[in-house]
Design an enzyme around this catalytic site. Structure first.
Site, PDB file in Angstrom:
ATOM      1  CE  LYS A 173     -26.104  11.962 -16.256  1.00  0.00           C
ATOM      2  NZ  LYS A 173     -26.460  11.479 -17.603  1.00  0.00           N
ATOM      3  CD  GLU A 379     -43.199   6.362 -15.885  1.00  0.00           C
ATOM      4  OE1 GLU A 379     -42.102   6.050 -15.404  1.00  0.00           O
ATOM      5  OE2 GLU A 379     -43.537   7.536 -16.093  1.00  0.00           O
TER       6      GLU A 379
HETATM    7  O1  TXE Z   1     -34.230   7.162 -16.505  1.00  0.00           O
HETATM    8  P1  TXE Z   1     -33.142   7.338 -15.440  1.00  0.00           P
HETATM    9  P2  TXE Z   1     -34.134   6.277 -17.782  1.00  0.00           P
HETATM   10  C1  TXE Z   1     -39.057   6.751 -16.505  1.00  0.00           C
HETATM   11  C2  TXE Z   1     -39.572   5.831 -17.564  1.00  0.00           C
HETATM   12  C3  TXE Z   1     -38.348   5.168 -18.060  1.00  0.00           C
HETATM   13  C4  TXE Z   1     -37.587   5.015 -16.778  1.00  0.00           C
HETATM   14  C5  TXE Z   1     -36.133   4.862 -16.950  1.00  0.00           C
HETATM   15  O2  TXE Z   1     -40.437   4.899 -16.993  1.00  0.00           O
HETATM   16  O3  TXE Z   1     -38.587   3.955 -18.666  1.00  0.00           O
HETATM   17  O4  TXE Z   1     -37.868   6.204 -16.072  1.00  0.00           O
HETATM   18  O5  TXE Z   1     -35.640   5.845 -17.848  1.00  0.00           O
HETATM   19  C6  TXE Z   1     -29.366   9.888 -14.748  1.00  0.00           C
HETATM   20  N1  TXE Z   1     -27.342   9.159 -10.125  1.00  0.00           N
HETATM   21  N2  TXE Z   1     -38.800   8.092 -16.957  1.00  0.00           N
HETATM   22  O6  TXE Z   1     -33.377   5.030 -17.662  1.00  0.00           O
HETATM   23  O7  TXE Z   1     -32.220   6.193 -15.440  1.00  0.00           O
HETATM   24  C7  TXE Z   1     -29.402   9.439 -16.196  1.00  0.00           C
HETATM   25  O8  TXE Z   1     -28.108   9.419 -16.740  1.00  0.00           O
HETATM   26  C8  TXE Z   1     -27.557  10.287 -10.804  1.00  0.00           C
HETATM   27  C9  TXE Z   1     -39.689   9.090 -16.480  1.00  0.00           C
HETATM   28  O9  TXE Z   1     -33.682   7.209 -18.816  1.00  0.00           O
HETATM   29  O10 TXE Z   1     -33.837   7.724 -14.215  1.00  0.00           O
HETATM   30  C10 TXE Z   1     -30.308  10.487 -16.807  1.00  0.00           C
HETATM   31  O11 TXE Z   1     -29.574  11.679 -17.045  1.00  0.00           O
HETATM   32  N3  TXE Z   1     -28.100  10.327 -12.024  1.00  0.00           N
HETATM   33  C11 TXE Z   1     -39.160  10.436 -16.679  1.00  0.00           C
HETATM   34  C12 TXE Z   1     -31.333  10.719 -15.701  1.00  0.00           C
HETATM   35  O12 TXE Z   1     -30.701  10.300 -14.505  1.00  0.00           O
HETATM   36  C13 TXE Z   1     -28.463   9.174 -12.579  1.00  0.00           C
HETATM   37  C14 TXE Z   1     -38.430  10.677 -17.930  1.00  0.00           C
HETATM   38  C15 TXE Z   1     -32.638   9.940 -15.872  1.00  0.00           C
HETATM   39  O13 TXE Z   1     -32.312   8.563 -16.038  1.00  0.00           O
HETATM   40  C16 TXE Z   1     -28.262   7.952 -11.919  1.00  0.00           C
HETATM   41  C17 TXE Z   1     -37.544   9.600 -18.283  1.00  0.00           C
HETATM   42  C18 TXE Z   1     -27.672   7.978 -10.628  1.00  0.00           C
HETATM   43  N4  TXE Z   1     -27.465   6.868  -9.917  1.00  0.00           N
HETATM   44  C19 TXE Z   1     -37.785   8.347 -17.810  1.00  0.00           C
HETATM   45  N5  TXE Z   1     -28.722   6.962 -12.707  1.00  0.00           N
HETATM   46  C20 TXE Z   1     -40.095  11.569 -16.388  1.00  0.00           C
HETATM   47  N6  TXE Z   1     -40.687  11.563 -15.195  1.00  0.00           N
HETATM   48  O14 TXE Z   1     -40.249  12.483 -17.181  1.00  0.00           O
HETATM   49  C21 TXE Z   1     -29.188   7.534 -13.834  1.00  0.00           C
HETATM   50  N7  TXE Z   1     -29.017   8.880 -13.763  1.00  0.00           N
END
Ligand code: TXE
Length: 475
Positions: A173, A379
């Site tokens: 996904k 972050e």
């Molecule tokens: O990440 P999410 P988001 C950090 C960065 C950002 C924050 C939130 O600080 O502002 O994370 O970003 C899926 N069960 N990083 O909201 O929500 C979601 O659909 C399973 C750091 O985009 O963690 C997506 O595919 N999956 C980072 C993925 O998880 C779930 C890069 C990431 O989403 C889920 C991006 C659940 N309960 C953001 N909830 C890095 N380390 O590179 C969400 N997802």
């Protein structure tokens, strides 16, 4: 308006319940396509397809599996232009970056693991005249790969490639904010000769289909990259089933600049490590700690270099920074700039959103903040960096380590002993000395503390996606 589809069992399918989400173009701030918001019914289809494909994929000769992955790598390269345009529009990043980094790296990921699997070996131990032990490494079965929006196809393929190489079938996904290139991958997967059902791609919200993939008893391992809060939830859910889980989470990476460094290089690369991809890379340095004797000089040169960066249309070759990924995200980043000022920080550069509907934010440099304040602890994940002076090496190390994160660190020094000495005291999974973002894919990749558990990269990922079994034979 284009409606993208799931890729299940080698076919493009509409979501069973017909539910869709809006997909935004961050450069324009408007909806430009619809993406499936999958439900359990779509996951059931993906599980059936992957379970049906597992037997033959896992037993296919390594050589043949390798050739399919290598072919997929070639196909990504052949379609680089089209994929890069899609990635840039979906994510807001400069097209030049998508063309030079994101898409080539996605091809490299498949090529790297297509080659690695041929060279992968498991251990054997001979106790002469007594026993022989060998370790069989079997694929796990069906695994879940969940990726974020910042490096869409790059991180999606970074997870999928080792899982497939090891002989697993994958339900993957992409982030609901950047689904486009993952959706395009299905066509290339079919062209590569990969059997139907080996890789299935479903779309939708993390709390819905993402959570369902993690909860499903069919998925034997979860590889997740995303935010730390989500990662905690994913880890807790997966551990209920004693499921293997790898979590690549956030960072608050320090960048240590010692007075004995090559200042030209340190300034140039620190600008890159702060603002590449709008600062939306988990490896970006967001806290620059500078030895006090060169603080003023570094600050002046850094601000003047950062001021030259051009923010604008991702499709303009002149743009160094494109748009942030979403309205919600730019608001979050802006709220941190406001917070920094409340906490006593001085904005030396930037701080403003550009006029218009796109999510464009100026590169922002702040100083005068305490190491313990929220701006220096949380972050932000945008084009925002703080500068702080330090007096001694010990102080630099203490401040560098004083956050809950431990993903990466960069050290600028010409003193070889110091480079090693400091590196060994830094609590992060990666330390770069006099460089940033150089990656040899054979090395372990991942973070300490709240930056995650497990390591990707090289044989670590192949080991993660396999189950070791010890066979002991008495001689
Ligand atoms: O990440 P999410 P988001 C950090 C960065 C950002 C924050 C939130 O600080 O502002 O994370 O970003 C899926 N069960 N990083 O909201 O929500 C979601 O659909 C399973 C750091 O985009 O963690 C997506 O595919 N999956 C980072 C993925 O998880 C779930 C890069 C990431 O989403 C889920 C991006 C659940 N309960 C953001 N909830 C890095 N380390 O590179 C969400 N997802």
């Amino acid at each position: 308006m284009e409606k993208i589809q799931n890729f299940i069992g080698g076919k493009y399918l509409d979501p069973v319940k017909g539910e869709y989400l809006d997909n935004y173009d961050p450069g324009k701030g408007e909806v430009y396509s619809k993406i499936p918001n999958c439900t359990q019914e779509d996951l059931d289809l993906a599980v059936r397809a992957s379970e049906a494909a597992f037997e033959s994929w896992s037993k296919m000769s390594i050589d043949k599996r390798s050739r399919i992955l290598l072919k997929l790598a070639d196909l990504i390269e052949e379609n680089l232009e089209e994929l890069a345009v899609a990635e840039s529009r979906d994510n807001g990043k400069p097209l030049s970056l998508a063309k030079s980094v994101d898409i080539p790296r996605a091809a490299t990921n498949f090529r790297f693991y297509g080659s690695s699997i041929v060279n992968f070996s498991s251990e054997s131990h001979v106790s002469e005249g007594f026993m022989v032990n060998y370790t069989r490494r079997a694929p796990l079965g069906v695994v879940g790969c969940i990726s974020p929006w910042n490096l869409p196809l790059y991180l999606f393929s970074w997870k999928i490639a080792p899982a497939l190489a090891m002989g697993n079938c994958v339900i993957a996904k992409p982030s609901e904010m950047t689904p486009m290139t993952a959706a395009m991958l299905g066509k290339l997967v079919n062209e590569s000769g990969m059997p139907a059902g080996v890789l299935n791609i479903v779309h939708g919200e993390g709390s819905g289909i993402g959570q369902a993939i993690v909860e499903s008893t069919a998925t034997k391992a979860i590889s997740f990259t995303g935010g730390t809060v989500t990662g905690k939830k994913v880890g807790a859910t997966a551990s209920q089933q004693f499921k293997k889980v790898s979590l690549e989470l956030g960072g608050k990476n320090p960048n240590l600049v010692f007075a004995d460094c090559d200042l030209d290089e340190a300034v140039k690369m620190s600008v890159k490590s702060s603002f590449t991809n709008q600062g939306e890379i988990c490896l970006c340095g967001s806290r620059i700690l500078i030895e006090s004797s060169i603080y003023e000089e570094f600050k002046e040169r850094f601000v003047s270099e950062a001021a030259k960066l051009k923010v604008g249309d991702p499709f303009d070759e002149q743009s160094d920074l494109g748009a942030l990924v979403s309205q919600a995200h730019i608001e979050k980043v802006q709220s941190y700039i406001a917070l920094a000022q409340e906490e006593g920080g001085k904005v030396l550069l930037g701080g403003n959103r550009l006029p218009g509907n796109g999510y464009f934010l100026e590169p922002t440099v702040i100083d005068g903040l305490d190491e313990k304040c929220r701006t220096n602890q949380e972050e932000i994940f945008g084009p925002v960096v703080t500068l702080s002076p330090f007096e001694t090496e010990d102080e630099a190390i203490n401040v560098a380590n004083a956050t809950r994160y431990g993903l990466s660190c960069t050290i600028w020094t010409s003193n070889l002993k110091r480079a090693h000495r400091v590196s060994h005291q830094i609590h992060s999974g990666i330390v770069w000395v006099n460089c940033w973002l150089l990656r040899d894919l054979r090395t372990p990749f991942g973070g300490m503390k709240d930056s995650g558990i497990g390591r990707e990269g090289g044989s670590e990922a192949l080991q993660f996606f396999s189950e070791p079994q010890n066979i002991c034979i008495k001689l």
